[in-house]
Design an enzyme around this catalytic site. Structure first.
Site, PDB file in Angstrom:
ATOM      1  N   HIS A  47       0.848  -1.210   0.000  1.00 58.66           N
ATOM      2  CA  HIS A  47       0.000   0.000   0.000  1.00 58.66           C
ATOM      3  C   HIS A  47       0.877   1.251   0.000  1.00 58.66           C
ATOM      4  O   HIS A  47       0.612   2.212  -0.720  1.00 58.66           O
ATOM      5  CB  HIS A  47      -0.856   0.065   1.271  1.00 58.66           C
ATOM      6  CG  HIS A  47      -1.869  -1.018   1.421  1.00 58.66           C
ATOM      7  ND1 HIS A  47      -1.806  -1.957   2.412  1.00 58.66           N
ATOM      8  CD2 HIS A  47      -2.993  -1.280   0.710  1.00 58.66           C
ATOM      9  CE1 HIS A  47      -2.851  -2.775   2.320  1.00 58.66           C
ATOM     10  NE2 HIS A  47      -3.578  -2.385   1.297  1.00 58.66           N
ATOM     11  N   GLU A  74      -1.250  -4.610  -8.911  1.00 60.26           N
ATOM     12  CA  GLU A  74      -1.504  -5.705  -9.867  1.00 60.26           C
ATOM     13  C   GLU A  74      -1.718  -7.048  -9.176  1.00 60.26           C
ATOM     14  O   GLU A  74      -2.077  -8.007  -9.831  1.00 60.26           O
ATOM     15  CB  GLU A  74      -0.342  -5.814 -10.856  1.00 60.26           C
ATOM     16  CG  GLU A  74      -0.386  -4.743 -11.927  1.00 60.26           C
ATOM     17  CD  GLU A  74       0.718  -4.891 -12.955  1.00 60.26           C
ATOM     18  OE1 GLU A  74       1.612  -5.745 -12.765  1.00 60.26           O
ATOM     19  OE2 GLU A  74       0.696  -4.132 -13.945  1.00 60.26           O
ATOM     20  N   LYS A  75      -1.471  -7.124  -7.872  1.00 63.69           N
ATOM     21  CA  LYS A  75      -1.763  -8.392  -7.191  1.00 63.69           C
ATOM     22  C   LYS A  75      -3.249  -8.722  -7.407  1.00 63.69           C
ATOM     23  O   LYS A  75      -3.621  -9.850  -7.682  1.00 63.69           O
ATOM     24  CB  LYS A  75      -1.467  -8.323  -5.691  1.00 63.69           C
ATOM     25  CG  LYS A  75      -1.817  -9.646  -5.002  1.00 63.69           C
ATOM     26  CD  LYS A  75      -1.561  -9.632  -3.536  1.00 63.69           C
ATOM     27  CE  LYS A  75      -2.578  -8.866  -2.757  1.00 63.69           C
ATOM     28  NZ  LYS A  75      -3.903  -9.517  -2.645  1.00 63.69           N
ATOM     29  N   SER A  86       0.037  -8.902   1.297  1.00 62.32           N
ATOM     30  CA  SER A  86      -1.405  -8.806   1.455  1.00 62.32           C
ATOM     31  C   SER A  86      -1.696  -8.666   2.939  1.00 62.32           C
ATOM     32  O   SER A  86      -0.991  -9.254   3.772  1.00 62.32           O
ATOM     33  CB  SER A  86      -2.064 -10.094   0.934  1.00 62.32           C
ATOM     34  OG  SER A  86      -3.359 -10.215   1.451  1.00 62.32           O
ATOM     35  N   SER A  87      -2.742  -7.913   3.273  1.00 63.62           N
ATOM     36  CA  SER A  87      -3.109  -7.756   4.683  1.00 63.62           C
ATOM     37  C   SER A  87      -3.460  -9.119   5.289  1.00 63.62           C
ATOM     38  O   SER A  87      -3.307  -9.343   6.484  1.00 63.62           O
ATOM     39  CB  SER A  87      -4.305  -6.817   4.819  1.00 63.62           C
ATOM     40  OG  SER A  87      -4.013  -5.605   4.162  1.00 63.62           O
TER      41      SER A  87
END
Ligand code: PAF
Length: 253
Positions: free
Chosen positions: A37, A148-149, A185-186
């Site tokens: 992020h 883009e993930k 990723s969270s």
């Protein structure tokens, strides 16, 4: 320096009005911020006069209430991170402010949203597109940044902006990976130490397996539960579960 945290859409709209002709970059998030992020925020700050970050865990994009409940939240830490970057504005609304209509109106797409992540997450992309459309109307950004993930999400949002003649440039940014290759990723926060050590093999297998069938066999053998594997748009996409945590990734072919 303090950071401007706005809770109501009206405050954000008034702020935006005061920026007049400035370029405004926007990074929508669901919080639990990580380096991925922050790289989007930094890019937005480089490319625009002002940058807005939203933090809102959007309930309408979760088809499983357990998944929504388990989604990590850490507003204070997120605000500290954004303050350190000197972001201009953080918008963190409550559900009633984003959905005054209780989701009576929604946006749906009838083609690409049914594939990949949309196939087993009923209504997921309706929720994503609806909230992003609302956020675009509130913030009125000139540029919006997405990783883009979530390639399918990026592509749907970009197509939505074109379909509705929106004056926003949707900018896709490369997936931010850990040193071992795991896409940040969270959700990674919920993995145990052992699972975290194994998780980077997902990206490696996606990248190196000669075919989808071989990728599936290798992932099965390593204890990943494969949700889907597919190839389209010149990319290979996958979703797996590890300890009930859903991981997604994609690589260019
Ligand atoms: O990618 C996300 O975090 C979410 O899907 C988004 C774009 C912020 C919409 O809720």
């Amino acid at each position: 320096m303090s950071i401007d945290l706005f809770r109501s859409p009206t405050e954000v709209k008034q702020w935006r009005y005061r920026q007049k002709d400035l370029s405004v970059g926007f990074v929508p998030t669901m919080g639990a911020l990580h380096e991925g992020h922050l790289s989007l925020v930094e890019r937005s700050m480089r490319e625009n006069d002002k940058t807005v970050v939203s933090i809102f865990v959007n309930p309408t994009q979760f088809n499983d209430p357990k998944d929504l409940k388990a989604y990590p939240t850490q507003l204070e830490t997120d605000l500290e991170l954004l303050k350190a970057l000197e972001v201009d504005l953080v918008f963190s609304p409550e559900e009633k402010d984003v959905y005054p209509d209780s989701y009576r109106f929604k946006l749906s797409e009838n083609q690409d949203s049914k594939l990949l992540c949309g196939a087993d997450r009923e209504g997921h992309f309706d929720g994503v597109l609806t909230v992003v459309m609302k956020l675009f109307h509130i913030v009125n950004p000139t540029h919006a940044y997405f990783g883009e993930k979530d390639y399918q999400q990026l592509s749907l949002i970009s197509d939505m902006a074109k379909a509705f003649f929106m004056d926003v440039k949707v900018v896709g940014c490369p997936t931010f990976r850990s040193r071992e290759g795991l896409a940040l990723s969270s959700r990674n926060e919920r993995l145990s130490t052992q699972a975290r050590a194994k998780a980077p093999n997902f990206a490696k297998i996606l990248q190196s397996a000669p075919s989808i069938d071989e990728a599936r066999a290798e992932l099965d053998a390593q204890g990943f539960e494969v949700v889907y594997l597919d190839q389209l748009w010149n990319r290979r996409f996958g979703a797996v579960k590890l300890e009930d945590v859903r991981l997604i990734d994609n690589v260019a072919l």
